[in-house]
Design an enzyme around this catalytic site. Structure first.
Site, PDB file in Angstrom:
ATOM      1  N   ASP A  76       0.840  -1.545  -0.062  1.00 24.57           N
ATOM      2  CA  ASP A  76      -0.254  -0.067  -0.102  1.00 24.57           C
ATOM      3  C   ASP A  76       0.912   1.537  -0.211  1.00 24.57           C
ATOM      4  O   ASP A  76       1.771   1.297   0.444  1.00 24.57           O
ATOM      5  CB  ASP A  76      -0.854   0.099   0.841  1.00 24.57           C
ATOM      6  CG  ASP A  76      -2.430  -1.102   1.091  1.00 24.57           C
ATOM      7  OD1 ASP A  76      -2.412  -1.082   0.147  1.00 24.57           O
ATOM      8  OD2 ASP A  76      -2.456  -1.235   1.953  1.00 24.57           O
ATOM      9  N   ASP A 115      -1.190  -1.968  -4.585  1.00 22.36           N
ATOM     10  CA  ASP A 115      -2.980  -1.932  -4.168  1.00 22.36           C
ATOM     11  C   ASP A 115      -3.450  -0.143  -3.980  1.00 22.36           C
ATOM     12  O   ASP A 115      -2.943   0.053  -4.435  1.00 22.36           O
ATOM     13  CB  ASP A 115      -2.374  -2.959  -2.657  1.00 22.36           C
ATOM     14  CG  ASP A 115      -3.741  -3.343  -2.138  1.00 22.36           C
ATOM     15  OD1 ASP A 115      -4.543  -3.396  -2.993  1.00 22.36           O
ATOM     16  OD2 ASP A 115      -4.030  -4.585  -1.220  1.00 22.36           O
ATOM     17  N   ASP A 164      -5.373   3.018   2.093  1.00 22.61           N
ATOM     18  CA  ASP A 164      -5.737   2.371   3.082  1.00 22.61           C
ATOM     19  C   ASP A 164      -6.230   2.176   4.161  1.00 22.61           C
ATOM     20  O   ASP A 164      -5.498   2.698   5.404  1.00 22.61           O
ATOM     21  CB  ASP A 164      -5.975   0.895   2.763  1.00 22.61           C
ATOM     22  CG  ASP A 164      -6.396   0.024   1.181  1.00 22.61           C
ATOM     23  OD1 ASP A 164      -6.266   0.988   0.415  1.00 22.61           O
ATOM     24  OD2 ASP A 164      -5.556  -0.598   0.872  1.00 22.61           O
ATOM     25  N   ARG A 207     -12.895   3.217  -5.783  1.00 22.42           N
ATOM     26  CA  ARG A 207     -12.818   2.903  -4.460  1.00 22.42           C
ATOM     27  C   ARG A 207     -12.010   4.870  -4.500  1.00 22.42           C
ATOM     28  O   ARG A 207     -10.921   4.898  -4.134  1.00 22.42           O
ATOM     29  CB  ARG A 207     -11.132   1.653  -3.774  1.00 22.42           C
ATOM     30  CG  ARG A 207     -11.737   0.640  -4.603  1.00 22.42           C
ATOM     31  CD  ARG A 207     -10.878  -0.586  -2.825  1.00 22.42           C
ATOM     32  NE  ARG A 207     -11.394  -1.709  -3.857  1.00 22.42           N
ATOM     33  CZ  ARG A 207     -11.082  -2.607  -3.081  1.00 22.42           C
ATOM     34  NH1 ARG A 207      -9.300  -2.264  -2.808  1.00 22.42           N
ATOM     35  NH2 ARG A 207     -10.648  -3.960  -3.564  1.00 22.42           N
TER      36      ARG A 207
END
Length: 314
Positions: A127, A149, A153, A206
């Site tokens: 991430d 990724d 997050d 997202r």
């Protein structure tokens, strides 16, 4: 350029039109000295404040400084690394002009009172920034592109987080809030995050994808040429999508995603340009903080000129 200021007292309050607001304020500053939104709650987020600083320019020095007692870590030049580098509590991680982290990301895990500003993240192999079991975090004026990724997050009972004035481009899975439908035991009552004045430029999905957090506040963001969808509210989440500018975005916001059931989503005062109408439903808890909101019609100019690393002096 003007913008309206209003104290939001809850979604049951009357929604005022721009013409009916009683006061106006100067255009948004792209360089707040403190966070707006959820990171201002719970005692506020100050990071390392005006404490002692160290400047790092290698992966080894950065790794050490992030968990050291030194409250302010300044990043210089381009640092190549891999994996996730843990960030300690009461810490500010600040990029000097042009500071870039390539190949790795920052892991804000079991920490509190953390600020990350003015960094460019590229080609991370996990991430870009991961926040878990952490509170009072401000992620501001960074740039993210071409990672593996998530870019940012936030999960596992994290709370009181603001993600502001960042730029995301050349990337797929941008921001996940809540990692699993089965994690309600940890996440209910947490995952309260504000996303404002971010620029999603040609990213895919997202922006964010939300579970459990309620209320999650998504306001004054710029969505340009989004591939799959903008905002998704799923699995008991409550998301207020307000005053954003969606351009060339066929699916600006919707309920449910993949195997996750629908959450609640309230949308108001958004600008939709060559974009779909979006899907809403349910109700959202009260937003507890005051904030100054740009008129949606001005967001494209304000955000495209102000978001990302290198747009502030810190």
């Amino acid at each position: 350029m003007s913008r309206t200021r209003k104290l939001v007292t809850g979604l049951t309050a009357a929604i005022m039109t721009t013409a009916g607001l009683a006061a106006s304020a100067p255009a948004a500053s792209a360089a707040e000295s403190a966070p707006v939104g959820w990171a201002s709650q719970g005692g506020g987020t100050t990071g390392g404040g005006s404490g002692a600083s160290t400047t790092v320019s290698t992966a080894a020095a950065l790794t050490s400084a992030l968990t050291s007692a030194t409250p302010v870590v300044r990043v210089s030049g381009t640092i190549n690394c891999s994996g996730m580098l843990k960030v300690g509590s009461n810490k500010s991680v600040i990029g000097n002009a042009g500071a870039t982290i390539v190949g790795c990301g920052l892991n804000v895990a079991s920490a509190s009172n953390v600020i990350i500003r003015n960094l460019t993240f590229r080609n991370w192999n996990d991430d870009g920034i991961n926040v878990q079991y952490s509170t009072r975090v401000w992620i501001d004026h960074n740039s993210f592109s071409n990672g593996y990724d998530g870019a940012v997050d936030i999960k596992r009972a994290s709370d009181y987080v603001t993600v502001s004035w960042n730029k995301f481009f050349d990337h797929d899975k941008t921001m996940l809030l809540g990692h699993s439908d089965s994690n309600g035991g940890e996440d209910r009552g947490h995952l309260r995050v504000t996303y404002h004045h971010n620029w999603f430029n040609g990213t895919n999905q997202r922006h964010p994808r939300v579970r459990f957090g309620n209320p999650v506040h998504v306001y004054n963001n710029l969505y340009s040429n989004i591939g799959s969808y903008g905002v998704a509210s799923t699995m008991e989440a409550g998301v207020l999508v307000e005053g954003n500018y969606f351009e060339n975005t066929g699916d600006p916001y919707h309920l449910g995603e993949g195997s996750s059931p629908a959450g609640s989503l309230v949308a108001r005062n958004n600008q939709l340009v060559n974009s779909g109408s979006g899907q809403t439903g349910g109700s959202v808890k009260t937003i507890p903080y005051s904030y100054t909101m740009d008129a949606a019609a001005n967001v494209k100019s304000v955000v495209s000129n102000g978001a990302g690393a290198g747009k502030i002096s810190v």
